[in-house]
Write a protein that holds these residues in place. Structure first.
Motif, PDB file in Angstrom:
ATOM      1  N   ALA A  70       0.982  -1.341  -0.059  1.00  0.00           N
ATOM      2  CA  ALA A  70      -0.126   0.208  -0.370  1.00  0.00           C
ATOM      3  C   ALA A  70       0.973   1.356   0.016  1.00  0.00           C
ATOM      4  O   ALA A  70       1.764   1.414   0.694  1.00  0.00           O
ATOM      5  N   ALA A  71       0.791   2.019  -1.042  1.00  0.00           N
ATOM      6  CA  ALA A  71       1.500   3.605  -1.146  1.00  0.00           C
ATOM      7  C   ALA A  71       0.722   4.574  -0.684  1.00  0.00           C
ATOM      8  O   ALA A  71      -0.534   4.493  -0.781  1.00  0.00           O
ATOM      9  N   SER A  72       1.544   5.440  -0.078  1.00  0.00           N
ATOM     10  CA  SER A  72       0.753   6.779   0.157  1.00  0.00           C
ATOM     11  C   SER A  72       1.767   8.167   0.047  1.00  0.00           C
ATOM     12  O   SER A  72       2.788   7.583  -0.074  1.00  0.00           O
ATOM     13  N   GLY A  73       1.190   9.144   0.116  1.00  0.00           N
ATOM     14  CA  GLY A  73       2.123  10.430   0.088  1.00  0.00           C
ATOM     15  C   GLY A  73       2.344  10.700  -1.178  1.00  0.00           C
ATOM     16  O   GLY A  73       3.234  11.686  -1.512  1.00  0.00           O
ATOM     17  N   TYR A  74       2.153  10.209  -2.400  1.00  0.00           N
ATOM     18  CA  TYR A  74       2.621  10.202  -3.801  1.00  0.00           C
ATOM     19  C   TYR A  74       1.575   9.791  -4.662  1.00  0.00           C
ATOM     20  O   TYR A  74       0.798   9.040  -4.247  1.00  0.00           O
ATOM     21  N   THR A  75       1.342  10.310  -5.975  1.00  0.00           N
ATOM     22  CA  THR A  75       0.649   9.633  -6.940  1.00  0.00           C
ATOM     23  C   THR A  75       1.606   8.645  -7.669  1.00  0.00           C
ATOM     24  O   THR A  75       2.340   9.183  -8.369  1.00  0.00           O
ATOM     25  N   SER A 133       0.804  -7.384  -9.955  1.00  0.00           N
ATOM     26  CA  SER A 133      -0.576  -6.847 -10.678  1.00  0.00           C
ATOM     27  C   SER A 133      -0.541  -5.357  -9.685  1.00  0.00           C
ATOM     28  O   SER A 133       0.229  -5.108  -8.711  1.00  0.00           O
ATOM     29  N   ARG A 134      -1.275  -4.404 -10.242  1.00  0.00           N
ATOM     30  CA  ARG A 134      -1.552  -2.996  -9.267  1.00  0.00           C
ATOM     31  C   ARG A 134      -3.035  -2.809  -9.591  1.00  0.00           C
ATOM     32  O   ARG A 134      -3.716  -2.937 -10.542  1.00  0.00           O
ATOM     33  N   ASP A 135      -3.435  -2.101  -8.383  1.00  0.00           N
ATOM     34  CA  ASP A 135      -4.585  -1.563  -8.556  1.00  0.00           C
ATOM     35  C   ASP A 135      -4.409   0.043  -8.294  1.00  0.00           C
ATOM     36  O   ASP A 135      -4.056   0.490  -6.997  1.00  0.00           O
TER      37      ASP A 135
END
Length: 125
Positions: free
Chosen positions: A23-28, A70-72
């Motif tokens: 899970a990524a946050s703080g950036y697009t 894969s990616r969401d």
């Protein structure tokens, strides 16, 4: 602040499966390459798989046919489905972001800028 959090690791017998999440946050992140890496005991960190902003994928030879990345983008998440696991897949698994590339993603660790803390995968024989 950029943050990557991996989850889904665990212990499994050889031949089993696991699904890792990042899970990524703080950036697009949807535009950039994201990758999975691993570091086994006493080994260098190596690239496992990468997913580009254009939907392209790249795999290390050692996992081709067994792992699927894969990616969401809506959830800013990256996944790694691991099947037919082997004891040699035992490692700490990390996700990372390459903020220079959106395609032709590599599995070279020097190309990736931001890293998570990792999730442990242990495969017993």
């Amino acid at each position: 602040q950029v943050q990557l959090v991996e989850s889904g690791g665990g212990s499994v017998q050889a031949g089993g499966s696991l699904r890792l999440s990042c899970a990524a946050s703080g950036y697009t992140y949807s535009y950039y390459c994201m990758g999975w890496f691993r570091q086994g005991p006493g080994k260098e960190r190596e690239g496992v798989a990468a997913y580009g902003g254009d939907g392209s994928t790249n795999y290390a030879d050692s996992v081709k046919g067994r792992f699927t990345v894969s990616r969401d983008n809506a959830k800013n998440s990256l996944f790694l489905q691991m099947s037919s696991l082997k004891p040699e897949d035992t490692a700490m698994y990390y996700c990372a972001i390459d903020t220079w590339r959106s395609r032709d993603c590599t599995t070279a660790r020097e190309d990736y800028i931001y890293w998570g803390q990792g999730t442990q995968v242990t495969v017993s024989s």
